[in-house]
Design a protein around this motif. Sequence first.
Motif, PDB file in Angstrom:
ATOM      1  N   GLN A  79      46.436 -44.590  68.374  1.00  0.00           N
ATOM      2  CA  GLN A  79      45.162 -44.914  69.630  1.00  0.00           C
ATOM      3  C   GLN A  79      46.487 -45.601  70.448  1.00  0.00           C
ATOM      4  O   GLN A  79      47.700 -46.280  69.844  1.00  0.00           O
ATOM      5  CB  GLN A  79      44.325 -45.054  69.028  1.00  0.00           C
ATOM      6  N   ARG A  80      46.331 -45.619  71.919  1.00  0.00           N
ATOM      7  CA  ARG A  80      46.958 -46.299  73.164  1.00  0.00           C
ATOM      8  C   ARG A  80      46.034 -46.978  73.259  1.00  0.00           C
ATOM      9  O   ARG A  80      45.438 -46.002  74.130  1.00  0.00           O
ATOM     10  CB  ARG A  80      47.930 -45.355  73.067  1.00  0.00           C
ATOM     11  N   LEU A  81      45.550 -48.334  73.759  1.00  0.00           N
ATOM     12  CA  LEU A  81      44.823 -49.079  75.109  1.00  0.00           C
ATOM     13  C   LEU A  81      43.449 -49.050  74.314  1.00  0.00           C
ATOM     14  O   LEU A  81      42.969 -48.147  75.566  1.00  0.00           O
ATOM     15  CB  LEU A  81      45.665 -48.995  76.214  1.00  0.00           C
ATOM     16  N   GLY A  82      43.377 -48.458  73.300  1.00  0.00           N
ATOM     17  CA  GLY A  82      42.125 -48.463  72.814  1.00  0.00           C
ATOM     18  C   GLY A  82      41.694 -46.693  72.653  1.00  0.00           C
ATOM     19  O   GLY A  82      40.302 -46.577  72.787  1.00  0.00           O
ATOM     20  N   LYS A  83      42.371 -45.845  73.305  1.00  0.00           N
ATOM     21  CA  LYS A  83      41.868 -44.398  73.903  1.00  0.00           C
ATOM     22  C   LYS A  83      43.094 -43.655  72.504  1.00  0.00           C
ATOM     23  O   LYS A  83      43.857 -43.434  72.287  1.00  0.00           O
ATOM     24  CB  LYS A  83      42.159 -44.370  74.898  1.00  0.00           C
ATOM     25  N   THR A  87      46.421 -35.643  69.588  1.00  0.00           N
ATOM     26  CA  THR A  87      47.138 -34.988  68.602  1.00  0.00           C
ATOM     27  C   THR A  87      45.983 -35.823  67.369  1.00  0.00           C
ATOM     28  O   THR A  87      46.377 -34.767  66.445  1.00  0.00           O
ATOM     29  CB  THR A  87      49.057 -36.016  68.567  1.00  0.00           C
ATOM     30  N   SER A  88      45.529 -36.855  67.071  1.00  0.00           N
ATOM     31  CA  SER A  88      45.140 -37.282  66.261  1.00  0.00           C
ATOM     32  C   SER A  88      43.740 -36.586  65.736  1.00  0.00           C
ATOM     33  O   SER A  88      44.190 -36.605  64.245  1.00  0.00           O
ATOM     34  CB  SER A  88      44.481 -39.215  66.662  1.00  0.00           C
ATOM     35  N   LEU A 106      39.607 -37.465  52.522  1.00  0.00           N
ATOM     36  CA  LEU A 106      39.955 -37.492  53.938  1.00  0.00           C
ATOM     37  C   LEU A 106      39.728 -38.649  54.320  1.00  0.00           C
ATOM     38  O   LEU A 106      38.755 -39.163  55.066  1.00  0.00           O
ATOM     39  CB  LEU A 106      39.725 -35.747  54.506  1.00  0.00           C
ATOM     40  N   SER A 107      41.263 -39.364  54.588  1.00  0.00           N
ATOM     41  CA  SER A 107      40.921 -40.574  55.182  1.00  0.00           C
ATOM     42  C   SER A 107      42.082 -40.526  56.834  1.00  0.00           C
ATOM     43  O   SER A 107      42.678 -40.416  56.739  1.00  0.00           O
ATOM     44  CB  SER A 107      41.971 -41.984  54.648  1.00  0.00           C
ATOM     45  N   ALA A 108      41.472 -41.655  58.187  1.00  0.00           N
ATOM     46  CA  ALA A 108      41.987 -42.213  59.491  1.00  0.00           C
ATOM     47  C   ALA A 108      42.308 -43.207  59.072  1.00  0.00           C
ATOM     48  O   ALA A 108      41.238 -44.006  58.816  1.00  0.00           O
ATOM     49  CB  ALA A 108      41.485 -41.350  60.233  1.00  0.00           C
ATOM     50  N   VAL A 109      43.586 -43.632  58.842  1.00  0.00           N
ATOM     51  CA  VAL A 109      43.967 -44.622  58.652  1.00  0.00           C
ATOM     52  C   VAL A 109      44.504 -45.645  60.459  1.00  0.00           C
ATOM     53  O   VAL A 109      45.260 -44.741  61.481  1.00  0.00           O
ATOM     54  CB  VAL A 109      45.708 -44.792  58.532  1.00  0.00           C
ATOM     55  N   LEU A 110      43.340 -46.017  61.185  1.00  0.00           N
ATOM     56  CA  LEU A 110      43.444 -46.954  62.121  1.00  0.00           C
ATOM     57  C   LEU A 110      43.823 -48.492  62.726  1.00  0.00           C
ATOM     58  O   LEU A 110      42.923 -48.831  61.950  1.00  0.00           O
ATOM     59  CB  LEU A 110      42.319 -46.619  63.174  1.00  0.00           C
ATOM     60  N   GLY A 112      44.528 -51.006  65.347  1.00  0.00           N
ATOM     61  CA  GLY A 112      44.759 -52.264  66.639  1.00  0.00           C
ATOM     62  C   GLY A 112      43.614 -53.427  66.438  1.00  0.00           C
ATOM     63  O   GLY A 112      43.686 -53.840  65.830  1.00  0.00           O
ATOM     64  N   TYR A 113      43.252 -53.379  67.548  1.00  0.00           N
ATOM     65  CA  TYR A 113      42.495 -55.023  68.424  1.00  0.00           C
ATOM     66  C   TYR A 113      41.200 -54.270  69.115  1.00  0.00           C
ATOM     67  O   TYR A 113      41.807 -54.111  70.303  1.00  0.00           O
ATOM     68  CB  TYR A 113      43.185 -55.391  68.223  1.00  0.00           C
ATOM     69  N   GLU A 114      40.080 -54.760  68.068  1.00  0.00           N
ATOM     70  CA  GLU A 114      39.087 -54.326  68.667  1.00  0.00           C
ATOM     71  C   GLU A 114      38.841 -52.942  68.987  1.00  0.00           C
ATOM     72  O   GLU A 114      38.359 -53.162  70.241  1.00  0.00           O
ATOM     73  CB  GLU A 114      39.199 -55.479  69.662  1.00  0.00           C
ATOM     74  N   VAL A 115      39.473 -52.191  68.653  1.00  0.00           N
ATOM     75  CA  VAL A 115      39.194 -50.584  68.771  1.00  0.00           C
ATOM     76  C   VAL A 115      38.117 -49.804  68.461  1.00  0.00           C
ATOM     77  O   VAL A 115      38.243 -48.815  67.553  1.00  0.00           O
ATOM     78  CB  VAL A 115      40.376 -49.717  69.027  1.00  0.00           C
ATOM     79  N   ASP A 116      36.730 -50.936  67.232  1.00  0.00           N
ATOM     80  CA  ASP A 116      35.645 -49.586  66.913  1.00  0.00           C
ATOM     81  C   ASP A 116      35.368 -48.707  67.385  1.00  0.00           C
ATOM     82  O   ASP A 116      34.745 -48.079  66.285  1.00  0.00           O
ATOM     83  CB  ASP A 116      34.553 -51.683  66.533  1.00  0.00           C
ATOM     84  N   GLY A 117      34.574 -49.024  67.986  1.00  0.00           N
ATOM     85  CA  GLY A 117      34.382 -47.367  68.830  1.00  0.00           C
ATOM     86  C   GLY A 117      35.280 -46.255  68.071  1.00  0.00           C
ATOM     87  O   GLY A 117      34.255 -45.508  68.390  1.00  0.00           O
ATOM     88  N   ILE A 118      36.263 -46.565  67.846  1.00  0.00           N
ATOM     89  CA  ILE A 118      37.094 -45.478  67.568  1.00  0.00           C
ATOM     90  C   ILE A 118      36.716 -44.882  66.038  1.00  0.00           C
ATOM     91  O   ILE A 118      36.794 -43.278  65.424  1.00  0.00           O
ATOM     92  CB  ILE A 118      38.639 -45.460  67.973  1.00  0.00           C
ATOM     93  N   CYS A 119      36.123 -45.285  65.561  1.00  0.00           N
ATOM     94  CA  CYS A 119      35.889 -45.256  64.056  1.00  0.00           C
ATOM     95  C   CYS A 119      34.887 -43.844  63.939  1.00  0.00           C
ATOM     96  O   CYS A 119      35.078 -43.681  63.231  1.00  0.00           O
ATOM     97  CB  CYS A 119      35.619 -46.205  63.408  1.00  0.00           C
ATOM     98  N   GLU A 120      33.650 -44.404  64.676  1.00  0.00           N
ATOM     99  CA  GLU A 120      32.664 -43.370  65.146  1.00  0.00           C
ATOM    100  C   GLU A 120      33.697 -41.146  65.502  1.00  0.00           C
ATOM    101  O   GLU A 120      33.131 -41.243  64.802  1.00  0.00           O
ATOM    102  CB  GLU A 120      31.583 -43.491  65.795  1.00  0.00           C
TER     103      GLU A 120
END
Length: 400
Positions: A79-83, A87-88, A106-110, A112-120
Motif C-alpha cells: 500500500q502507498r499512502l493508504g491505498k 498488483t496486490s 492464504l494470508s495477506a501481510v499488511l 502501514g500506519y492506521e490503514v485499517d480500512g484495507i484489511c476488509e
Amino acid sequence: MSVTILKDKCRGCRLCLKACPFDAIKMEDGKAVINYDKCTNCGACEASCRFESILVEREEKKTGIDLSAYKGVWVFAEQRLGKLMFTSLELLGEGRKLADKLGVELSAVLLGYEVDGICEELIHFGADRVIYANHRLLQNYTTDGYTKVIADLINEKRPEAMIVGATNIGRDLAPRIAARLNTGLTADCTKLDIDEEQRILLQTRPAFGGNIMATIVTPKHRPQMATVRPGVMKKLEMDKSRKGIVESVKVKLNEDDIRVNVEEVVKSAKQIVNLIEAQYIVSGGRGLGNPEGFKLIKELADALGGVVGSSRAAVDAGWISHDHQVGQTGKTVRPKVYIACGISGAIQHLAGMQSSDCIIAINKNPDAPIFSVADYGIVGDLYKVVPMLIEEVKKLKEQN
C-alpha cells in the motif's frame, strides 16, 4: 567432499589434466594422480573422464530446517499512502490458487500506519487472514523497517511460501528479506504453480532474453519466495460476503532499526500512464516511422477510453517515454483489447501482452510475428487503417 581416482580404470588419456582449472592433477606411471593441496573438489575432472575412473564424493549440505514446520501462503499487500496497490489484488488471486492446491491458509501481510480500512478489502479479494502490522514507523516504506518486521514475522509464523509484487518497492524488499532468512528468491516470475506431491512452489520466469522459460524451485529452504511481474496474474472478483481474520501483530521496531529517514514524499508532477489497469491499450512501434505517429495512436486510444502503449524500439528511438513500454523490459499487461500498430512482434514484446483478452494487429508485413498471437490481423498501412477505426469507434459511441 573428496576426489578419488580408480587406478584400475584410468587409461592415462590426460583429459582430466586439461579439464582441471587448478593444475591439481599430474601423471605418475601413466596414471592420473590428484594433488590434494591444489584440488578444490570442483568436479571438473569427473565430468571430463570417459572411463568413469574418477569419483567425487559429495556430502549433502544439511540446512537444519524442518520443512514440515512451515505452512501457509503469504502475499505482501503493498500500500502507498493508504491505498492498496492493484498488483496486490493480482497476487491475492494467484495466492488463492496456490493455497487451495496446498490445502493451507492464504494470508495477506499488511504493513502501514492506521490503514485499517484495507484489511476488509484484502479479505474480500481472497485472503483468509490479514496479518496487520500497524506502527508509525511503517507509515512510509523503508527498506530497513519493512525488512525487519516481515523477517521477524516469518521467523515466528513460518509460512512455506511468500509472493511479492515486482514493483519498485517489491524488487527492493524481497531480496533483502530472502538474504536475511537465508532462503531462495526467484525474481520477475510470470507463472507460479505447485508440485502437490512434494509441496514445492514451481516458479517460472523468462530466461535468455525470453527465448526460454525456466522453472526454478527452492527444495531445501523456507519460505519459498518469488516476485511476480505486475499485470501477469488475474485478480479475483470482489466478494463482500467473504469472512476472514484480521490479526493485529505487535511490532518490535524503533528508530535505531531504520538507517534512512523519509522526510517528505513528493508525488511526480508528470502523469504516469497506468498500463497495468487499462482495459484498452493502443501501442505503436517502429512501423510508425516517426514520433508524430503517436498522435494518431493517442487519438484512437482516447476514442476507446484507453491508454497509449509502445514497443521497446519506439522507446529506444526516443519517440515516447519508457513508462509506455510494453514487454519483457517494460510492463506486462492483460487488457480487454490490445491494438498493436506497426509492431513486428519480437518475443520480448509478445511476453508482455500475449495474455490480453483480444489482440488486434495492424502491420504492412503479412509475415510479421505479431500475427501469430493476434485474434484479428489487418495487413495494411496503419495510417489508413487507424483513422478508419477512429471514425467507426466514434460512430458507435454516438449511437449509444
